[in-house]
Design a protein around this motif. Structure first.
Motif, mmCIF file in Angstrom:
data_model
loop_
_atom_site.group_PDB
_atom_site.id
_atom_site.type_symbol
_atom_site.label_atom_id
_atom_site.label_comp_id
_atom_site.label_asym_id
_atom_site.label_seq_id
_atom_site.Cartn_x
_atom_site.Cartn_y
_atom_site.Cartn_z
ATOM 1 N N TRP A 123 -4.856 4.518 7.559
ATOM 2 C CA TRP A 123 -4.880 3.485 8.601
ATOM 3 C C TRP A 123 -3.924 3.835 9.740
ATOM 4 C CZ3 TRP A 123 -8.963 2.374 6.566
ATOM 5 C CH2 TRP A 123 -9.131 1.889 5.272
ATOM 6 N N SER A 124 -2.761 4.373 9.405
ATOM 7 C CA SER A 124 -1.807 4.774 10.439
ATOM 8 C C SER A 124 -2.378 5.874 11.316
ATOM 9 C CB SER A 124 -0.499 5.233 9.777
ATOM 10 O OG SER A 124 0.445 5.641 10.742
ATOM 11 N N LEU A 131 -0.377 -2.803 9.513
ATOM 12 C CA LEU A 131 -1.308 -2.326 8.487
ATOM 13 C C LEU A 131 -0.650 -2.258 7.116
ATOM 14 C CD1 LEU A 131 -2.792 0.396 10.793
ATOM 15 C CD2 LEU A 131 -4.074 -1.540 9.905
ATOM 16 N N ILE A 132 0.621 -1.859 7.084
ATOM 17 C CA ILE A 132 1.354 -1.819 5.819
ATOM 18 C C ILE A 132 1.488 -3.225 5.254
ATOM 19 C CG2 ILE A 132 3.618 -1.377 4.778
ATOM 20 C CD1 ILE A 132 3.872 0.989 6.766
ATOM 21 N N VAL A 176 -2.552 3.617 3.431
ATOM 22 C CA VAL A 176 -1.867 3.257 4.673
ATOM 23 C C VAL A 176 -1.671 4.467 5.584
ATOM 24 C CG1 VAL A 176 0.502 3.564 3.855
ATOM 25 C CG2 VAL A 176 0.013 1.855 5.603
ATOM 26 N N MET A 230 -9.585 -3.579 6.484
ATOM 27 C CA MET A 230 -8.551 -2.791 7.143
ATOM 28 C C MET A 230 -9.091 -2.079 8.384
ATOM 29 S SD MET A 230 -5.937 -3.636 5.583
ATOM 30 C CE MET A 230 -4.912 -2.599 6.624
ATOM 31 N N SER A 246 -2.379 -4.208 3.839
ATOM 32 C CA SER A 246 -3.102 -3.505 2.776
ATOM 33 C C SER A 246 -2.317 -3.539 1.466
ATOM 34 C CB SER A 246 -3.387 -2.058 3.195
ATOM 35 O OG SER A 246 -2.198 -1.403 3.582
ATOM 36 N N PRO A 268 1.212 0.686 12.460
ATOM 37 C CA PRO A 268 1.333 0.891 11.008
ATOM 38 C C PRO A 268 2.112 -0.221 10.327
ATOM 39 C CG PRO A 268 2.709 2.459 12.198
ATOM 40 C CD PRO A 268 1.834 1.798 13.219
ATOM 41 N N THR A 296 5.758 5.737 9.098
ATOM 42 C CA THR A 296 4.899 5.353 7.983
ATOM 43 C C THR A 296 5.425 5.918 6.668
ATOM 44 O OG1 THR A 296 2.991 5.356 9.488
ATOM 45 C CG2 THR A 296 2.525 5.359 7.133
ATOM 46 N N CYS A 314 0.819 -1.212 0.000
ATOM 47 C CA CYS A 314 0.000 0.000 0.000
ATOM 48 C C CYS A 314 0.856 1.267 0.000
ATOM 49 C CB CYS A 314 -0.924 0.003 1.215
ATOM 50 S SG CYS A 314 -2.166 1.308 1.181
#
Length: 363
Positions: free
Chosen positions: A151-152, A304-305, A148, A343, A308, A301, A162, A144
């Protein structure tokens, strides 16, 4: 810096904007509108589908323009100078790079092969399985870039970390994106990857947008200042990227009208390995962060990274390689369909488990 325990109660509630919050709804509406267009105006859709850069190139001109309108503003957020801070979070960076490039595409290839070749073999043909495997791999091979940051923000992630991770991923994509796709698609399916088309896709949808975005960022910040660039200019691109994304989806669904009307059940089947892959990689990254005692602002993050995808690039690449009406393109679009709800669920898990970690605050 002093390490203190995070307090869940101290977290300010954060929300997505209207578009981001209901992205799945907008994608669904685009699907309906596109399918109706494909059924009610097949001649017009066929004409638009025929507008390519060259005969047999599979690179549809309208979609390519729309993809550029989405990707270039994203690339303008990439700050190459942030890489000088690449060593400040070595554990978190190493874990996210490991998950992004050593685990994610390969785990997706295994899951897609398992589900489409065996678990779902009664419902899909071998040729359809090949296409869905290829699309899933392309989706997982693109970490992503834009969402992202959202999301972060929702998980109180470290913005500097991030940014460094996104910048490094974009540079790594220049080198690894094409070889990974070529290796895994050829290995997990019977499809032949046209490497020259894959090369031109990387050039058109990564190299050129990154170069343009980096130059524009450098020139505009030098002329007007970073504050104006980040607070005034970048937000103005949001409506452009939104409209470009929705228009791209309408075209893809119009090209896919026959597939969607006759294979509606396949959309749900395609979503299954994608969901498995997202939660697997998010859990792996988050667990490794906890094991290595990485601060929460980096762990969240990082997870999440790893989960996504850069779906805009994935959609463009699948179309270039196999055509807008292909099963591979459909698989990448399903990734867009499930991105936000999935997410957001990962964000909720991170926010509810922040007490497992320690968080850095100024002394």
């Amino acid at each position: 810096m002093e390490l203190v325990l995070a307090s869940p109660a101290s977290t300010v509630e954060k929300r997505l904007n209207l578009f981001e919050r209901y992205l799945t709804l907008w994608v669904g509406l685009c699907m309906v509108f596109g399918v109706l267009a494909g059924r009610w105006a097949p001649g017009m859709v066929a004409t638009v589908r025929g507008w390519e850069f060259g005969e047999g190139s599979h690179i549809n001109l309208p979609i390519a323009v729309l993809i550029w309108l989405m990707i270039i503003p994203m690339m303008m957020k990439v700050d190459v100078s942030a890489l000088r801070n690449v060593g400040s979070r070595p554990a978190g960076l190493a874990i996210t790079l490991f998950v992004n490039w050593m685990v994610k595409p390969f785990s997706m290839a295994v899951l897609a092969w398992l589900f489409f070749r065996y678990v779902f073999a009664s419902w899909i043909s071998p040729s359809e399985a090949d296409q869905y495997i290829a699309g899933s791999i392309i989706l997982a091979a693109a970490p992503c870039t834009a969402m992202v940051f959202v999301w972060s923000y929702l998980t109180d992630g470290d913005p500097a970390y991030t940014l460094v991770q996104v910048t490094l991923n974009d540079l790594i994509m220049l080198v690894l994106f094409a070889p990974i796709i070529g290796l895994l698609v050829s290995g997990a399916s019977s499809l032949t990857v046209p490497y020259h088309v894959l090369f031109y896709s990387v050039l058109a949808f990564i190299v050129i947008p990154l170069a343009i975005g980096t130059w524009l960022r450098w020139w505009l910040i030098g002329r007007y200042g970073q504050q104006w660039f980040e607070k005034n200019l970048l937000p103005r691109f949001a409506p452009v990227t939104i409209v470009a994304l929705l228009a791209t989806l309408v075209l893809i669904f119009a090209f896919q009208a026959d597939n969607l009307l006759t294979k509606t059940w396949h959309v749900a089947l395609i979503a299954v390995p994608i969901l498995f892959q997202v939660y697997l990689n998010a859990s792996l990254a988050y667990g490794l962060m906890w094991w290595r005692r990485v601060p929460y602002s980096v762990a969240a993050p990082g997870a999440l990274i790893g989960a996504s995808n850069f779906f805009e690039l994935a959609v463009a690449t699948a179309i270039a390689l196999f055509g807008a009406e292909s099963g591979a393109a459909l698989a990448t679009v399903v990734g867009v369909l499930v991105e936000v709800p999935v997410m957001l669920s990962v964000c909720r898990v991170c926010n509810s488990t922040r007490q497992w970690f320690r968080v850095e605050v100024p002394a």
